[in-house]
Design an enzyme around this catalytic site. Structure first.
Site, PDB file in Angstrom:
ATOM      1  CG  HIS A  67      -1.711   1.044   1.442  1.00  0.00           C
ATOM      2  ND1 HIS A  67      -2.976   0.909   1.087  1.00  0.00           N
ATOM      3  CD2 HIS A  67      -1.496   2.466   1.755  1.00  0.00           C
ATOM      4  CE1 HIS A  67      -3.551   2.160   1.117  1.00  0.00           C
ATOM      5  NE2 HIS A  67      -2.701   3.221   1.638  1.00  0.00           N
ATOM      6  CD  GLU A  68       1.919   3.551   3.761  1.00  0.00           C
ATOM      7  OE1 GLU A  68       1.894   4.547   3.019  1.00  0.00           O
ATOM      8  OE2 GLU A  68       0.675   3.451   4.153  1.00  0.00           O
ATOM      9  CG  HIS A  71       0.476   6.166  -0.712  1.00  0.00           C
ATOM     10  ND1 HIS A  71      -0.722   7.149  -1.072  1.00  0.00           N
ATOM     11  CD2 HIS A  71       0.006   5.463   0.319  1.00  0.00           C
ATOM     12  CE1 HIS A  71      -1.801   6.830  -0.371  1.00  0.00           C
ATOM     13  NE2 HIS A  71      -1.251   5.658   0.628  1.00  0.00           N
TER      14      HIS A  71
END
Length: 155
Positions: A67-68, A71
């Protein structure tokens, strides 16, 4: 798992799922409380919460890392990296990364309710934080607030 092992894990996940290198730092941040991880826009580093590894295992941590990294890679490329952006949502789906992480059970701390009442109209107020009774007054009649009791709840 040490920060060094975490760094190598993040680099491996980045190459395996995104086919791009991760060139910044990834580390455990002991100050994180309510989130599994955080991508820092200024430094491009990734902070992760160690409690998710201890409570949910490596699979949950890998999901948070993916998920990170979504980003990270979208921000580096100048594309939409925020949760509401279509680029971000498509990349999450492509790499099978979770949109939100699981809840921690150890973060449920003892909660309290403070009960205040007005000395004129007896209106009661429930608050989680203390009120300065010499500074604030009743919103209904402008009467003086008086502290009544503290109720502790185990969560």
């Amino acid at each position: 798992m040490t920060n060094y092992e975490l760094q190598t894990l993040v680099e491996e996940i980045s190459l395996q799922y995104f086919h791009k290198p991760f060139r910044h730092r990834a580390y455990f941040n002991p100050r994180l409380r309510t989130t599994g991880g955080r991508y820092m826009l200024g430094s491009h580093n990734i902070d992760l919460n160690r409690k998710y590894l201890e409570e949910h295992g490596t699979a949950e941590l890998v999901g948070i890392i993916k998920h990170e990294l979504c980003h990270y890679h979208l921000h580096i490329e100048g594309r939409g990296y925020k949760h509401r952006d279509p680029d971000f949502r498509n990349l999450l789906q492509k790499v099978d990364a979770p949109r939100h992480c699981s809840a921690l059970t150890t973060t449920n701390r003892n909660q309290r309710n403070l009960i205040y009442s007005c000395s004129k109209c007896n209106l009661t107020f429930k608050r989680k934080r203390r009120i300065n009774t010499s500074k604030y007054v009743c919103g209904r009649c402008k009467g003086k607030l008086v502290f009544r009791e503290e109720i502790k709840q185990d969560s």
